[in-house]
Design a protein around this motif. Sequence first.
Motif, PDB file in Angstrom:
ATOM      1  N   THR A 147       0.769  -1.353  -0.233  1.00  0.00           N
ATOM      2  CA  THR A 147      -0.401  -0.177   0.205  1.00  0.00           C
ATOM      3  C   THR A 147       0.845   1.208   0.151  1.00  0.00           C
ATOM      4  O   THR A 147       1.826   1.328   0.647  1.00  0.00           O
ATOM      5  CB  THR A 147      -1.069  -0.553   1.033  1.00  0.00           C
ATOM      6  OG1 THR A 147       0.012  -0.019   2.476  1.00  0.00           O
ATOM      7  CG2 THR A 147      -1.956  -1.093   1.589  1.00  0.00           C
ATOM      8  N   PRO A 148       0.051   2.570  -0.440  1.00  0.00           N
ATOM      9  CA  PRO A 148       1.232   3.838  -0.459  1.00  0.00           C
ATOM     10  C   PRO A 148       0.820   4.621   0.384  1.00  0.00           C
ATOM     11  O   PRO A 148       0.349   4.172   1.556  1.00  0.00           O
ATOM     12  CB  PRO A 148       0.247   3.959  -2.102  1.00  0.00           C
ATOM     13  CG  PRO A 148      -0.564   3.737  -2.251  1.00  0.00           C
ATOM     14  CD  PRO A 148      -0.574   2.681  -1.706  1.00  0.00           C
ATOM     15  N   MET A 149       2.071   5.199   1.104  1.00  0.00           N
ATOM     16  CA  MET A 149       1.537   6.152   1.839  1.00  0.00           C
ATOM     17  C   MET A 149       1.940   7.681   1.277  1.00  0.00           C
ATOM     18  O   MET A 149       1.723   8.060   0.367  1.00  0.00           O
ATOM     19  CB  MET A 149       3.671   5.860   2.397  1.00  0.00           C
ATOM     20  CG  MET A 149       4.033   4.760   3.302  1.00  0.00           C
ATOM     21  SD  MET A 149       6.056   4.699   4.437  1.00  0.00           S
ATOM     22  CE  MET A 149       5.386   3.643   5.224  1.00  0.00           C
ATOM     23  N   SER A 150       1.471   8.452   2.477  1.00  0.00           N
ATOM     24  CA  SER A 150       1.432   9.689   2.285  1.00  0.00           C
ATOM     25  C   SER A 150       2.629  10.774   2.013  1.00  0.00           C
ATOM     26  O   SER A 150       4.089   9.519   2.403  1.00  0.00           O
ATOM     27  CB  SER A 150       0.584  10.689   3.250  1.00  0.00           C
ATOM     28  OG  SER A 150       1.155  10.174   4.964  1.00  0.00           O
ATOM     29  N   ALA A 151       2.600  11.625   1.639  1.00  0.00           N
ATOM     30  CA  ALA A 151       4.332  12.103   1.578  1.00  0.00           C
ATOM     31  C   ALA A 151       5.276  12.189   2.045  1.00  0.00           C
ATOM     32  O   ALA A 151       5.650  11.858   2.286  1.00  0.00           O
ATOM     33  CB  ALA A 151       3.976  13.266   0.247  1.00  0.00           C
ATOM     34  N   ASP A 152       4.115  12.209   3.756  1.00  0.00           N
ATOM     35  CA  ASP A 152       5.286  12.799   5.338  1.00  0.00           C
ATOM     36  C   ASP A 152       5.532  11.485   5.296  1.00  0.00           C
ATOM     37  O   ASP A 152       7.192  11.090   6.087  1.00  0.00           O
ATOM     38  CB  ASP A 152       4.011  13.777   6.144  1.00  0.00           C
ATOM     39  CG  ASP A 152       3.703  15.151   5.539  1.00  0.00           C
ATOM     40  OD1 ASP A 152       4.027  15.052   4.666  1.00  0.00           O
ATOM     41  OD2 ASP A 152       2.378  15.453   6.060  1.00  0.00           O
ATOM     42  N   ARG A 153       4.964  10.081   5.190  1.00  0.00           N
ATOM     43  CA  ARG A 153       4.925   8.932   5.982  1.00  0.00           C
ATOM     44  C   ARG A 153       6.313   8.966   5.100  1.00  0.00           C
ATOM     45  O   ARG A 153       7.077   7.968   5.368  1.00  0.00           O
ATOM     46  CB  ARG A 153       3.839   8.214   6.324  1.00  0.00           C
ATOM     47  CG  ARG A 153       3.092   8.256   7.553  1.00  0.00           C
ATOM     48  CD  ARG A 153       2.209   7.454   7.464  1.00  0.00           C
ATOM     49  NE  ARG A 153       2.814   6.111   7.983  1.00  0.00           N
ATOM     50  CZ  ARG A 153       2.115   5.007   8.010  1.00  0.00           C
ATOM     51  NH1 ARG A 153       1.613   4.502   6.967  1.00  0.00           N
ATOM     52  NH2 ARG A 153       3.317   3.671   8.171  1.00  0.00           N
TER      53      ARG A 153
END
Length: 196
Positions: free
Chosen positions: A76-82
């Motif tokens: 699963t992709p992560m948010s930009a911050d994560r």
Amino acid sequence: MTGMQPALEAIRARRSYSKVTPQAPTTTELQTLIAPLASVADHAALRPWRFIELRGDARDGLGFALAEAAAATRDTPMSADRELAHTAKFVSKAQRASLILAIVVSPRTHPKAPLWEQEAAASGAAHLLGLALHEAGWGSIWRSGPHTRSAPVHRAHRLAPEEYLLGWLYIGGIPGEEARPKFRRPLDLDRALTAL
């Protein structure tokens, strides 16, 4: 046999140091420690190994490559911050020592020396270098992980297509007494040495 033999004492004394101080051997000092590795057991004397020094910003390149490899295996992709925090974690891990030596298997084609023997020679060279480093007063630990042989890490080290990594020696000064690793429990010699 009388007294302690130097090689046995070096083997007994060697420890892995997960934390090291910022001091590190120079390239010239490393060359002095690597030169005796000509004696490593090596079928056909191919010397199918080499080391790559990573210092300063080159360590960041390793961290970025490890982060890229980890991202490629996520479901699963992560948010930009994560994602940024995740990358920073890998870069931070690559900065745990001032000097990192990549252990490279650099195989040669030879009718009597299969790849597994060449990898064994590379492993022997890395282990003996660890002993030599310890005897010279340096702490080290051999690290690897699931992304050691990933494409991003391969590219970051500028390896030839046939080359691959066995991991990295993280090298630095030996820390104070409180951070020294404990001696390992003795071998079960009945299991370690058997007879047919």
